[in-house]
Design a protein around this motif. Structure first.
Motif, PDB file in Angstrom:
ATOM      1  N   LYS A   2       0.951  -1.258  -0.415  1.00  0.00           N
ATOM      2  CA  LYS A   2      -0.243   0.008   0.077  1.00  0.00           C
ATOM      3  C   LYS A   2       0.619   1.273  -0.224  1.00  0.00           C
ATOM      4  O   LYS A   2       1.518   1.269   1.053  1.00  0.00           O
ATOM      5  N   VAL A   3       0.476   1.573  -0.754  1.00  0.00           N
ATOM      6  CA  VAL A   3       1.593   3.218  -0.789  1.00  0.00           C
ATOM      7  C   VAL A   3       0.772   4.473  -1.214  1.00  0.00           C
ATOM      8  O   VAL A   3      -0.121   4.432  -1.321  1.00  0.00           O
ATOM      9  N   LEU A   4       1.444   5.349   0.045  1.00  0.00           N
ATOM     10  CA  LEU A   4       0.289   6.628  -0.470  1.00  0.00           C
ATOM     11  C   LEU A   4       1.797   7.394  -0.666  1.00  0.00           C
ATOM     12  O   LEU A   4       2.700   7.900  -0.921  1.00  0.00           O
ATOM     13  N   ASP A  53      -6.865   9.692   8.675  1.00  0.00           N
ATOM     14  CA  ASP A  53      -7.045   8.589   9.676  1.00  0.00           C
ATOM     15  C   ASP A  53      -7.069   7.901   9.006  1.00  0.00           C
ATOM     16  O   ASP A  53      -8.762   7.356   8.805  1.00  0.00           O
ATOM     17  N   GLY A  54      -6.774   6.636  10.141  1.00  0.00           N
ATOM     18  CA  GLY A  54      -7.258   4.830  10.110  1.00  0.00           C
ATOM     19  C   GLY A  54      -7.282   3.935   9.349  1.00  0.00           C
ATOM     20  O   GLY A  54      -7.646   2.727   9.364  1.00  0.00           O
ATOM     21  N   LEU A  55      -6.537   4.857   8.136  1.00  0.00           N
ATOM     22  CA  LEU A  55      -5.603   4.038   7.000  1.00  0.00           C
ATOM     23  C   LEU A  55      -3.871   3.404   7.493  1.00  0.00           C
ATOM     24  O   LEU A  55      -3.605   3.955   8.577  1.00  0.00           O
ATOM     25  N   THR A  56      -3.941   2.716   7.164  1.00  0.00           N
ATOM     26  CA  THR A  56      -2.699   2.962   6.743  1.00  0.00           C
ATOM     27  C   THR A  56      -1.898   1.967   5.439  1.00  0.00           C
ATOM     28  O   THR A  56      -2.828   1.295   4.408  1.00  0.00           O
ATOM     29  N   PHE A  57       0.005   2.175   5.539  1.00  0.00           N
ATOM     30  CA  PHE A  57       0.452   2.336   4.166  1.00  0.00           C
ATOM     31  C   PHE A  57       2.077   1.963   4.066  1.00  0.00           C
ATOM     32  O   PHE A  57       2.789   1.506   5.708  1.00  0.00           O
ATOM     33  N   ASP A  58       2.043   1.264   3.332  1.00  0.00           N
ATOM     34  CA  ASP A  58       3.701   0.517   3.729  1.00  0.00           C
ATOM     35  C   ASP A  58       4.763   1.503   3.424  1.00  0.00           C
ATOM     36  O   ASP A  58       6.401   1.365   3.793  1.00  0.00           O
ATOM     37  N   THR A  99       0.374   6.241   9.981  1.00  0.00           N
ATOM     38  CA  THR A  99      -0.002   4.838   9.073  1.00  0.00           C
ATOM     39  C   THR A  99       0.836   3.731   9.095  1.00  0.00           C
ATOM     40  O   THR A  99      -0.212   2.957   8.962  1.00  0.00           O
ATOM     41  N   GLY A 100       1.832   3.467   9.815  1.00  0.00           N
ATOM     42  CA  GLY A 100       2.573   2.671   9.979  1.00  0.00           C
ATOM     43  C   GLY A 100       3.821   2.638   8.969  1.00  0.00           C
ATOM     44  O   GLY A 100       3.822   1.207   8.947  1.00  0.00           O
ATOM     45  N   ALA A 101       4.115   3.337   7.881  1.00  0.00           N
ATOM     46  CA  ALA A 101       4.566   2.915   6.955  1.00  0.00           C
ATOM     47  C   ALA A 101       6.459   2.803   7.679  1.00  0.00           C
ATOM     48  O   ALA A 101       5.811   3.789   8.434  1.00  0.00           O
ATOM     49  N   ARG A 102       7.098   2.190   7.078  1.00  0.00           N
ATOM     50  CA  ARG A 102       8.225   1.967   6.946  1.00  0.00           C
ATOM     51  C   ARG A 102       9.547   3.107   5.909  1.00  0.00           C
ATOM     52  O   ARG A 102      10.342   3.067   6.542  1.00  0.00           O
ATOM     53  N   ARG A 103       8.486   2.899   4.897  1.00  0.00           N
ATOM     54  CA  ARG A 103       9.870   3.534   4.071  1.00  0.00           C
ATOM     55  C   ARG A 103       9.394   4.134   2.850  1.00  0.00           C
ATOM     56  O   ARG A 103       7.713   4.851   2.851  1.00  0.00           O
ATOM     57  N   LEU A 104      10.521   5.692   3.180  1.00  0.00           N
ATOM     58  CA  LEU A 104       9.901   6.480   2.502  1.00  0.00           C
ATOM     59  C   LEU A 104      11.041   6.653   1.644  1.00  0.00           C
ATOM     60  O   LEU A 104      11.658   7.095   1.513  1.00  0.00           O
ATOM     61  N   VAL A 105      10.369   7.164  -0.083  1.00  0.00           N
ATOM     62  CA  VAL A 105      10.672   7.564  -0.850  1.00  0.00           C
ATOM     63  C   VAL A 105      10.815   9.409  -1.660  1.00  0.00           C
ATOM     64  O   VAL A 105       9.501   9.467  -1.590  1.00  0.00           O
ATOM     65  N   VAL A 106      11.630   9.857  -1.281  1.00  0.00           N
ATOM     66  CA  VAL A 106      11.578  11.220  -1.329  1.00  0.00           C
ATOM     67  C   VAL A 106      11.798  11.751  -3.567  1.00  0.00           C
ATOM     68  O   VAL A 106      13.003  11.486  -3.519  1.00  0.00           O
ATOM     69  N   GLU A 107      11.595  12.481  -4.183  1.00  0.00           N
ATOM     70  CA  GLU A 107      11.410  13.037  -4.991  1.00  0.00           C
ATOM     71  C   GLU A 107      13.148  14.491  -4.763  1.00  0.00           C
ATOM     72  O   GLU A 107      12.393  15.306  -4.043  1.00  0.00           O
ATOM     73  N   SER A 108      13.924  14.459  -5.473  1.00  0.00           N
ATOM     74  CA  SER A 108      14.852  15.430  -5.700  1.00  0.00           C
ATOM     75  C   SER A 108      15.879  16.170  -6.296  1.00  0.00           C
ATOM     76  O   SER A 108      14.849  15.064  -7.728  1.00  0.00           O
ATOM     77  N   MET A 109      16.642  16.773  -6.909  1.00  0.00           N
ATOM     78  CA  MET A 109      16.632  16.893  -8.392  1.00  0.00           C
ATOM     79  C   MET A 109      18.372  17.928  -8.472  1.00  0.00           C
ATOM     80  O   MET A 109      18.716  17.883  -7.439  1.00  0.00           O
ATOM     81  N   MET A 110      18.594  17.058  -9.809  1.00  0.00           N
ATOM     82  CA  MET A 110      19.916  17.882  -9.238  1.00  0.00           C
ATOM     83  C   MET A 110      20.641  19.140  -9.476  1.00  0.00           C
ATOM     84  O   MET A 110      21.899  19.178  -8.390  1.00  0.00           O
ATOM     85  N   PHE A 111      19.206  19.530  -8.940  1.00  0.00           N
ATOM     86  CA  PHE A 111      19.785  21.256  -8.554  1.00  0.00           C
ATOM     87  C   PHE A 111      20.239  21.606  -7.123  1.00  0.00           C
ATOM     88  O   PHE A 111      20.847  22.601  -6.633  1.00  0.00           O
ATOM     89  N   GLY A 112      20.257  20.431  -6.493  1.00  0.00           N
ATOM     90  CA  GLY A 112      20.432  20.414  -4.975  1.00  0.00           C
ATOM     91  C   GLY A 112      21.750  20.548  -4.416  1.00  0.00           C
ATOM     92  O   GLY A 112      22.306  20.713  -3.636  1.00  0.00           O
ATOM     93  N   TYR A 113      22.110  20.076  -5.813  1.00  0.00           N
ATOM     94  CA  TYR A 113      24.117  20.014  -5.999  1.00  0.00           C
ATOM     95  C   TYR A 113      24.560  21.648  -5.793  1.00  0.00           C
ATOM     96  O   TYR A 113      26.161  21.748  -5.840  1.00  0.00           O
ATOM     97  N   GLY A 114      23.336  22.133  -6.239  1.00  0.00           N
ATOM     98  CA  GLY A 114      24.115  23.747  -5.917  1.00  0.00           C
ATOM     99  C   GLY A 114      23.746  24.227  -7.584  1.00  0.00           C
ATOM    100  O   GLY A 114      23.694  23.667  -8.551  1.00  0.00           O
TER     101      GLY A 114
END
Length: 306
Positions: A2-4, A53-58, A99-114
């Motif tokens: 289950k993905v949020l 509220d009341g939902l669960t996600f992995d 929601t009990g999730a145990r994994r997080l994936v975040v979008e970033s981008m190349m300009f974070g290198y400056g």
């Protein structure tokens, strides 16, 4: 699983939702758009918690931005996205815990290198600090927001976090729906590259990296996601125009873009990403070695857009 997915209505989120669903995952989109499964303003902490509220996600995926194509000319156009990367991330972390999730994936981008010219060498995740402090107040806000997003993700207790640092998006929903109309209106110029190049990635390939990060990746890792051939911004625009039969982009001197400082900064930057870690550890690889080939393939598949 289950993905949020925060940002499911965006160009990356739509592709990621399709691919995650095709892979057998159950995806719930979270955001303000009516197309989302769960409706909430990501900057409203209470609204986000009420929505889940009341939902669960992995897994929780944070791919929410407020980027608006041709409006991305001035620094103020990044304010909403900066907030999503800071306060929005904090609110999603609270939702993950609730929601009990145990994994997080975040979008970033190349300009974070400056922003700026990093030279012709390839940037790996190890050889260039992410989120360096900037001397320009506006650029520090932008880079600082990307730095904060990763810091919050990687230090979140009980969550295995992965960050995907993307090159410039192109492909379906970007090239045809955003870049091409601007070229036809002659509102997207090109400048002399003077050897500068940037990294690019087809948005569907970027979404495939999201799927791989959801399913199997090393916690605490950041991955550069781009094709194998950095190219100048102007050269990319020229190929879009040629492939779709649009007018060639206007050539202007870089100084003429000073009234559009974010565009000026982006077009004077050089960032060439090395993606060997993603290819080695995620098993990810780009469909096309370069964006020119990708643009031609997109045009060939969409004759009605010509």
């Amino acid at each position: 699983m289950k993905v949020l997915l925060a940002g499911a209505s965006g160009v990356l989120g739509r592709s990621a939702t399709r691919q995650l669903t095709a892979a057998g995952h159950e995806v719930s989109g979270l955001g303000r758009s009516a197309t989302n499964t769960l409706r909430a303003d990501l900057l409203d902490a209470d609204a986000v918690l009420r929505a889940v509220d009341g939902l669960t996600f992995d897994v929780v995926v944070h791919a929410a931005t407020a980027l608006q194509g041709e409006s991305m000319a001035g620094h103020r156009s990044m304010v909403a996205t900066n907030a999503l990367r800071t306060r929005g991330t904090e609110n999603l972390l609270a939702a993950a815990r609730a929601t009990g999730a145990r994994r997080l994936v975040v979008e970033s981008m190349m300009f974070g290198y400056g922003y700026g010219d990093h030279g012709t060498g390839l940037i790996t995740e190890e050889n260039t600090p992410f989120g360096p402090r900037g001397t320009n107040a506006w650029l520090e806000r932008h880079v600082g927001a990307m730095r904060t997003k990763e810091r919050l993700a990687f230090t979140a207790e009980g969550l295995k976090a992965i960050s995907l640092r993307f090159g410039f998006f192109y492909g379906a929903g970007v090239t045809d729906d955003d870049v091409l109309p601007q070229l036809r209106r002659r509102s997207l110029p090109a400048v002399a590259d003077h050897g500068r190049a940037l990294s690019w990635v087809d948005v569907d390939d970027a979404a495939r990296a999201v799927v791989l990060a959801v399913e199997s990746s090393t916690p605490g890792r950041a991955y550069n996601i781009a094709d194998r051939t950095p190219l100048p911004f102007g050269r990319h625009l020229q190929e879009v125009a040629a492939a779709f039969g649009a007018p060639k982009p206007l050539r202007v001197p870089l100084w003429l873009l000073r009234p559009a400082p974010l565009a000026h900064t982006g077009m004077s930057s050089q960032l060439r990403l090395d993606t060997s870690r993603a290819e080695r550890e995620l098993g990810w690889s780009p469909t096309h070695d370069d964006s020119l080939t990708g643009v031609r393939a997109l045009a060939a598949a969409r004759p009605a857009a010509v």
